[in-house]
Design a protein around this motif. Sequence first.
Motif, PDB file in Angstrom:
ATOM      1  N   UNK A   1      -8.989 -14.741  -4.351  1.00  0.00           N
ATOM      2  CA  UNK A   1      -8.375 -13.468  -4.762  1.00  0.00           C
ATOM      3  C   UNK A   1      -7.265 -13.717  -5.783  1.00  0.00           C
ATOM      4  N   UNK A   2      -6.380 -14.671  -5.491  1.00  0.00           N
ATOM      5  CA  UNK A   2      -5.275 -14.972  -6.413  1.00  0.00           C
ATOM      6  C   UNK A   2      -5.805 -15.473  -7.750  1.00  0.00           C
ATOM      7  N   UNK A   3      -6.829 -16.305  -7.713  1.00  0.00           N
ATOM      8  CA  UNK A   3      -7.379 -16.861  -8.961  1.00  0.00           C
ATOM      9  C   UNK A   3      -7.986 -15.754  -9.827  1.00  0.00           C
ATOM     10  N   UNK A   4      -8.706 -14.848  -9.209  1.00  0.00           N
ATOM     11  CA  UNK A   4      -9.341 -13.789 -10.009  1.00  0.00           C
ATOM     12  C   UNK A   4      -8.301 -12.827 -10.583  1.00  0.00           C
ATOM     13  N   UNK A   5      -7.185 -12.607  -9.879  1.00  0.00           N
ATOM     14  CA  UNK A   5      -6.096 -11.823 -10.469  1.00  0.00           C
ATOM     15  C   UNK A   5      -5.545 -12.551 -11.687  1.00  0.00           C
TER      16      UNK A   5
ATOM     17  N   UNK B   1       7.530  -4.532 -25.302  1.00  0.00           N
ATOM     18  CA  UNK B   1       8.352  -5.498 -24.569  1.00  0.00           C
ATOM     19  C   UNK B   1       7.531  -6.393 -23.644  1.00  0.00           C
ATOM     20  N   UNK B   2       6.250  -6.514 -23.953  1.00  0.00           N
ATOM     21  CA  UNK B   2       5.419  -7.416 -23.177  1.00  0.00           C
ATOM     22  C   UNK B   2       4.950  -6.800 -21.876  1.00  0.00           C
ATOM     23  N   UNK B   3       4.181  -7.611 -21.141  1.00  0.00           N
ATOM     24  CA  UNK B   3       3.588  -7.148 -19.890  1.00  0.00           C
ATOM     25  C   UNK B   3       3.855  -8.182 -18.801  1.00  0.00           C
ATOM     26  N   UNK B   4       4.136  -7.671 -17.616  1.00  0.00           N
ATOM     27  CA  UNK B   4       4.316  -8.548 -16.456  1.00  0.00           C
ATOM     28  C   UNK B   4       3.452  -8.026 -15.317  1.00  0.00           C
ATOM     29  N   UNK B   5       2.617  -8.883 -14.790  1.00  0.00           N
ATOM     30  CA  UNK B   5       1.770  -8.558 -13.653  1.00  0.00           C
ATOM     31  C   UNK B   5       2.172  -9.468 -12.508  1.00  0.00           C
ATOM     32  N   UNK B   6       2.483  -8.885 -11.357  1.00  0.00           N
ATOM     33  CA  UNK B   6       2.774  -9.727 -10.209  1.00  0.00           C
ATOM     34  C   UNK B   6       2.039  -9.190  -8.982  1.00  0.00           C
ATOM     35  N   UNK B   7       1.571 -10.164  -8.199  1.00  0.00           N
ATOM     36  CA  UNK B   7       0.775  -9.839  -7.020  1.00  0.00           C
ATOM     37  C   UNK B   7       1.266 -10.672  -5.845  1.00  0.00           C
ATOM     38  N   UNK B   8       1.131 -10.079  -4.656  1.00  0.00           N
ATOM     39  CA  UNK B   8       1.453 -10.773  -3.418  1.00  0.00           C
ATOM     40  C   UNK B   8       0.260 -10.666  -2.481  1.00  0.00           C
ATOM     41  N   UNK B   9      -0.167 -11.827  -1.956  1.00  0.00           N
ATOM     42  CA  UNK B   9      -1.326 -11.872  -1.073  1.00  0.00           C
ATOM     43  C   UNK B   9      -0.915 -12.591   0.203  1.00  0.00           C
ATOM     44  N   UNK B  10      -1.133 -11.972   1.380  1.00  0.00           N
ATOM     45  CA  UNK B  10      -0.770 -12.648   2.624  1.00  0.00           C
ATOM     46  C   UNK B  10      -1.643 -13.860   2.880  1.00  0.00           C
ATOM     47  N   UNK B  11      -1.033 -14.915   3.395  1.00  0.00           N
ATOM     48  CA  UNK B  11      -1.798 -16.140   3.653  1.00  0.00           C
ATOM     49  C   UNK B  11      -2.645 -16.031   4.907  1.00  0.00           C
ATOM     50  N   UNK B  12      -2.198 -15.175   5.883  1.00  0.00           N
ATOM     51  CA  UNK B  12      -2.926 -15.076   7.135  1.00  0.00           C
ATOM     52  C   UNK B  12      -4.215 -14.296   7.006  1.00  0.00           C
TER      53      UNK B  12
END
Length: 583
Positions: free
Chosen positions: A498-502, A572-583
Motif C-alpha cells: 500500500x505504501x509503495x503504490x502511494x 508552491x509545490x505539492x505535498x502528499x503525506x499518508x499514514x498506514x497502520x502497521x497492525x
Amino acid sequence: MPAAPGVRSALSRSLDRAIVIVAVLSALLIVTTIGLLPLGGPAGLLLAALPLIFGIYVVAGLIAWRRRPSNGLGFLILIAGLMVFIGGVANTEVPVLLAIGAIGATLALPAMVHLLLAFPSGKLPDRLSRALVVVLYTASLVLQAPEYLLDPDGSYPPFAIADAPGAVAVFGILQTLVATAVMLVVAGVLWGRLRRADAAHRRVLIPLFSYGIFTVLFLPLIAIALDRVFHVEPAVRGLLQFAAVAGIPIAFALGLLRGGFARTGELEELGTWLGTADAAKEPLAAALARTLGDPTLRLFFWAEGQGGLLDEGGRDVSVETVADPRRGWQPIVLDGRSIGVIDYDAELLADKELVHTAGRIVAIAVDRDRLTAELRASQTALRRSRERIVEAADRERRRIARDLHDGLQVQLVLLALEAQQIATAPPPRVPERATRLRIDIDAAAADLRALVRDLVPAALVERGLTAAAEDLADRMPIPTEIASEIDDGALSHVVEATTYFVLTEALANVVKHAGATIARVRLGLDDGRVRLDVEDDGVGGASIEAGSGLRGLADRVEAIGGTISISSPPGRGTRVWAEVPCG
C-alpha cells in the motif's frame, strides 16, 4: 422594505383563537353580572368590585396562558377568578345563581392557595402541597354546607333541611379554625421554598411569595380579628378582603414578567412533540419548519470527522452554497460543541431569539440526527470507496489483459512463426535467424518483466519497502532525495504494498503534472504507523478529487485504516503525506 410579519404555527393560531373566545365570554359574563347586581344599594361600591376582580383574574390568566401554553398556571388563575366570581353571584336575585353562590361562597380561598403552591410549574410539587389543597377544598365545601342546609334564613333558604343555628355557628368556627391552621402551614411552605431557592429563582419568587404569605395570613386575620373580635363594618371588611384577593393575579402577572418568560407557544408545541412517538416518524427539520412557520427552513449538521456540513441524508453541503444574505444562520450548540445549523428565512422570522431558543430545545435531538447523518455519510463514502476499488481493479485487469493480448501475445505468435521458419530454412541462414530469434525472445522477456514489475515490483518482494523506494528514486527523470527510517522486512506485505503504490502514484504525478525540478521522499515509523511524505517544488494545484489515481490510492489506504492528505497551493509545490497502520 418593511419587516415581514412573523409567521405563527397552526397550534399557536388555534391558541390565539381560544384566548379570544375566553376573553369575549368573560366580558359578556362581567357585563351580565353587572346588570344583575343591585348596585344602587348601600353596598353598591362593594358589589361593583366583584366583576372588576374577576376581570383582573381573567386578564392575568390569559397572559399566563398565552406565554406558557403547556403550563397549567394560566388555567389555575382563570379557575381562581371563576371561584371569586361564584362567591359573588350570591348577591344577585337570580335563584340559580343564588344556589351556586351559596355552595361555592368560600371556594376562592382554596383556589388561591392552589395557585400559590403550584407556581411556577402549574402543578403541585409534593404530597404536603396536595394535602393542603385537598383539606382547604373539603373545608370550603363540606364545612360551608351547614350554612345553607341548617339555616332557613341562610344564604339559600330552599336548600334548608333543618333549623339548627347552634350547629351552624359551630361549623362556622370549625371552618375558620381549619382554614386558619392550613393558611399558617401554607405560609410556612412558601417561606421554606423562598429560602431554598437559588438567587435567580428567588428574584422571581420574592414578590409573589411575599404577597402570597401576606394574603394567606391576612385573610384569616380579617375573618377572626376584624369580624369576630373588633366587629368591623361588613363593607370595610369586604373591601379589605377584595383588595387582598385582587392583588393575587396581579402578583402572578408581575412574577411572570419579572421572570422574563418569552412568548413560547410555538416552542412549547415543539417541546411536546419531542416527547411523543411522532418525533421518531417526522423529520426534525420538518417539525422545526412547521413549528416556526417557515416552510423553507433547513437543518444541517456539523460532521466532526469531516469538518463540514451534512444534510439529513448524510450528503455533504458546502457553506458557500447555502450562504445567502436574505437568510438567517443560527448555530446549534450542545455542551460547548457546534452540532448543527438552522438555515431559515430571516425576513419571515424576524425574531432571532425564537429560532435560537428552538435550537436549544432540539439540541439533543439534533445531536442524535447528526450522528445518524454522519453514519449515513460514512456508509455512503464506504460504498463509493468500494465501488471505486472494484472499478480500479477492473481497469487494472483490463489493462493487463490488453497488454498481454496486444503486446506479449503478438510477440509470442511472431516468435513461434519465426521458429517454424528456422526449422525449414537452408542451413547457411539458420545461425543468423537463430540469433535474431534469441534477441526477440529477450525483448519479450523484458516486456514480461516490466509487466510483472508494474504489478508487484521485484525489489519490493525481494528486499523490502526502503530498497524498492530507493530503486524507484534512482529511476526518476528528476533528482529525487529519499530518507527512510524503516528497516526492510519489518512490515507486512499489505502495508509495504500500500505504501509503495502511494509512493509510485505520487512520483508519477510529479513527473506528469508538477513540472518540478526536485522531489523529496521521507519514510518513517511512528507510534505503530508508517508515515510517507512526498514533496516537490512544482506548480501545485493538485487534488485527490481531480483524478482517479490519488482517489484510488486514498480508497486503498482508507480500506486498511490509514489516511492520505494532500496540500498543493498553486505555485508552491505539492505535498502528499499518508499514514498506514502497521497492525
